[in-house]
Scaffold this motif. Structure first.
Motif, PDB file in Angstrom:
ATOM      1  N   UNK A  24       0.835  -1.203   0.000  1.00  0.00           N
ATOM      2  CA  UNK A  24       0.000   0.000   0.000  1.00  0.00           C
ATOM      3  C   UNK A  24       0.866   1.249   0.000  1.00  0.00           C
ATOM      4  N   UNK A  25       1.895   1.259   0.843  1.00  0.00           N
ATOM      5  CA  UNK A  25       2.800   2.414   0.890  1.00  0.00           C
ATOM      6  C   UNK A  25       3.531   2.560  -0.440  1.00  0.00           C
ATOM      7  N   UNK A  26       4.010   1.454  -0.986  1.00  0.00           N
ATOM      8  CA  UNK A  26       4.697   1.502  -2.279  1.00  0.00           C
ATOM      9  C   UNK A  26       3.771   2.035  -3.362  1.00  0.00           C
ATOM     10  N   UNK A  27       2.558   1.510  -3.423  1.00  0.00           N
ATOM     11  CA  UNK A  27       1.614   1.926  -4.461  1.00  0.00           C
ATOM     12  C   UNK A  27       1.273   3.410  -4.347  1.00  0.00           C
ATOM     13  N   UNK A  28       1.293   3.944  -3.143  1.00  0.00           N
ATOM     14  CA  UNK A  28       1.031   5.375  -2.954  1.00  0.00           C
ATOM     15  C   UNK A  28       2.181   6.245  -3.455  1.00  0.00           C
ATOM     16  N   UNK A  29       3.392   5.659  -3.562  1.00  0.00           N
ATOM     17  CA  UNK A  29       4.552   6.453  -3.972  1.00  0.00           C
ATOM     18  C   UNK A  29       4.932   6.253  -5.432  1.00  0.00           C
ATOM     19  N   UNK A  30       4.513   5.150  -6.059  1.00  0.00           N
ATOM     20  CA  UNK A  30       4.876   4.890  -7.454  1.00  0.00           C
ATOM     21  C   UNK A  30       3.651   4.395  -8.216  1.00  0.00           C
ATOM     22  N   UNK A  31       2.764   5.321  -8.601  1.00  0.00           N
ATOM     23  CA  UNK A  31       1.523   4.903  -9.258  1.00  0.00           C
ATOM     24  C   UNK A  31       1.719   4.285 -10.639  1.00  0.00           C
ATOM     25  N   UNK A  32       2.878   4.472 -11.257  1.00  0.00           N
ATOM     26  CA  UNK A  32       3.120   3.928 -12.590  1.00  0.00           C
ATOM     27  C   UNK A  32       3.490   2.443 -12.568  1.00  0.00           C
ATOM     28  N   UNK A  33       3.933   1.957 -11.438  1.00  0.00           N
ATOM     29  CA  UNK A  33       4.346   0.547 -11.311  1.00  0.00           C
ATOM     30  C   UNK A  33       3.799   0.027  -9.989  1.00  0.00           C
ATOM     31  N   UNK A  34       2.754  -0.760 -10.057  1.00  0.00           N
ATOM     32  CA  UNK A  34       2.086  -1.227  -8.838  1.00  0.00           C
ATOM     33  C   UNK A  34       2.862  -2.358  -8.173  1.00  0.00           C
ATOM     34  N   UNK A  35       2.547  -2.592  -6.926  1.00  0.00           N
ATOM     35  CA  UNK A  35       3.164  -3.712  -6.209  1.00  0.00           C
ATOM     36  C   UNK A  35       2.790  -5.030  -6.883  1.00  0.00           C
ATOM     37  N   UNK A  36       1.587  -5.104  -7.463  1.00  0.00           N
ATOM     38  CA  UNK A  36       1.198  -6.300  -8.214  1.00  0.00           C
ATOM     39  C   UNK A  36       2.101  -6.517  -9.426  1.00  0.00           C
ATOM     40  N   UNK A  37       2.455  -5.428 -10.109  1.00  0.00           N
ATOM     41  CA  UNK A  37       3.391  -5.528 -11.234  1.00  0.00           C
ATOM     42  C   UNK A  37       4.743  -6.058 -10.765  1.00  0.00           C
ATOM     43  N   UNK A  38       5.200  -5.540  -9.648  1.00  0.00           N
ATOM     44  CA  UNK A  38       6.488  -5.983  -9.105  1.00  0.00           C
ATOM     45  C   UNK A  38       6.423  -7.468  -8.755  1.00  0.00           C
ATOM     46  N   UNK A  39       5.343  -7.912  -8.134  1.00  0.00           N
ATOM     47  CA  UNK A  39       5.207  -9.328  -7.783  1.00  0.00           C
ATOM     48  C   UNK A  39       5.207 -10.209  -9.034  1.00  0.00           C
ATOM     49  N   UNK A  40       4.533  -9.777 -10.086  1.00  0.00           N
ATOM     50  CA  UNK A  40       4.532 -10.552 -11.325  1.00  0.00           C
ATOM     51  C   UNK A  40       5.944 -10.641 -11.905  1.00  0.00           C
ATOM     52  N   UNK A  41       6.693  -9.548 -11.857  1.00  0.00           N
ATOM     53  CA  UNK A  41       8.082  -9.563 -12.336  1.00  0.00           C
ATOM     54  C   UNK A  41       8.937 -10.501 -11.481  1.00  0.00           C
ATOM     55  N   UNK A  42       8.719 -10.460 -10.181  1.00  0.00           N
ATOM     56  CA  UNK A  42       9.462 -11.354  -9.286  1.00  0.00           C
ATOM     57  C   UNK A  42       9.140 -12.817  -9.577  1.00  0.00           C
ATOM     58  N   UNK A  43       7.883 -13.103  -9.858  1.00  0.00           N
ATOM     59  CA  UNK A  43       7.489 -14.479 -10.166  1.00  0.00           C
ATOM     60  C   UNK A  43       8.220 -14.982 -11.409  1.00  0.00           C
ATOM     61  N   UNK A  44       8.382 -14.116 -12.406  1.00  0.00           N
ATOM     62  CA  UNK A  44       9.085 -14.510 -13.623  1.00  0.00           C
ATOM     63  C   UNK A  44      10.573 -14.726 -13.382  1.00  0.00           C
ATOM     64  N   UNK A  45      11.108 -14.090 -12.354  1.00  0.00           N
ATOM     65  CA  UNK A  45      12.535 -14.163 -12.049  1.00  0.00           C
ATOM     66  C   UNK A  45      12.813 -14.975 -10.779  1.00  0.00           C
ATOM     67  N   UNK A  46      11.842 -15.772 -10.349  1.00  0.00           N
ATOM     68  CA  UNK A  46      11.928 -16.467  -9.061  1.00  0.00           C
ATOM     69  C   UNK A  46      13.139 -17.394  -8.952  1.00  0.00           C
ATOM     70  N   UNK A  47      13.470 -18.106 -10.029  1.00  0.00           N
ATOM     71  CA  UNK A  47      14.594 -19.042  -9.955  1.00  0.00           C
ATOM     72  C   UNK A  47      15.934 -18.340  -9.767  1.00  0.00           C
ATOM     73  N   UNK A  48      16.047 -17.121 -10.252  1.00  0.00           N
ATOM     74  CA  UNK A  48      17.282 -16.363 -10.026  1.00  0.00           C
ATOM     75  C   UNK A  48      17.330 -15.866  -8.590  1.00  0.00           C
ATOM     76  N   UNK A  49      16.178 -15.398  -8.100  1.00  0.00           N
ATOM     77  CA  UNK A  49      16.108 -14.845  -6.758  1.00  0.00           C
ATOM     78  C   UNK A  49      16.382 -15.927  -5.717  1.00  0.00           C
ATOM     79  N   UNK A  50      15.761 -17.078  -5.896  1.00  0.00           N
ATOM     80  CA  UNK A  50      15.937 -18.195  -4.948  1.00  0.00           C
ATOM     81  C   UNK A  50      16.036 -19.465  -5.780  1.00  0.00           C
ATOM     82  N   UNK A  51      17.275 -19.826  -6.171  1.00  0.00           N
ATOM     83  CA  UNK A  51      17.465 -20.995  -7.056  1.00  0.00           C
ATOM     84  C   UNK A  51      16.858 -22.262  -6.457  1.00  0.00           C
ATOM     85  N   UNK A  52      16.304 -23.130  -7.313  1.00  0.00           N
ATOM     86  CA  UNK A  52      15.762 -24.397  -6.830  1.00  0.00           C
ATOM     87  C   UNK A  52      16.804 -25.153  -6.024  1.00  0.00           C
TER      88      UNK A  52
END
Length: 117
Positions: free
Chosen positions: A87-115
């Motif tokens: 909520x705080x993030x979304x209030x500060x960056x309306x062009x890129x929502x926290x949901x957008x960030x989560x979707x990007x993280x999901x696509x990059x999950x194996x790099x973030x936390x390798x299997x």
């Protein structure tokens, strides 16, 4: 519980900074550094005892009944903290929502936390 989750997330952020700055450093995710997480789990999960003659099915049922609410409490606290942070993030960056960030993280999950970690 929420304070503990914030402590875990704060520690995790620090571990991520260290791992990024010093990729060869081996002591970032050790039992000693993860103590804040271990303490939260130990304090939240119930102590359990099983009858010596309990069957596997009885033990499974008892584990599910005892651990389900505790795990739900932990997950709910993480969800609550995430929602507030989002909520705080979304209030500060309306062009890129926290949901957008989560979707990007999901696509990059194996790099973030390798299997296997």
């Amino acid at each position: 519980m929420v304070r503990r989750v914030i402590g875990v997330l704060t520690a995790g952020e620090e571990w991520a900074r260290i791992a990024e700055a010093e990729p060869d450093r081996a002591d970032v995710r050790t039992p000693d550094t993860m103590n804040v997480l271990n303490e939260m789990i130990v304090d939240t999960l119930p102590a359990m005892e099983f009858d010596a003659d309990a069957t596997a099915d009885e033990i499974t049922t008892q584990l599910s009944a005892a651990l389900g609410p505790a795990i739900t409490q932990i997950c709910s606290a993480f969800m609550c903290v995430h929602s507030e942070l989002a909520r705080v993030y979304d209030d500060t960056d309306p062009d890129r929502s926290s949901g957008d960030v989560l979707r990007e993280l999901a696509l990059d999950a194996d790099r973030i936390w390798p299997p296997g970690n």
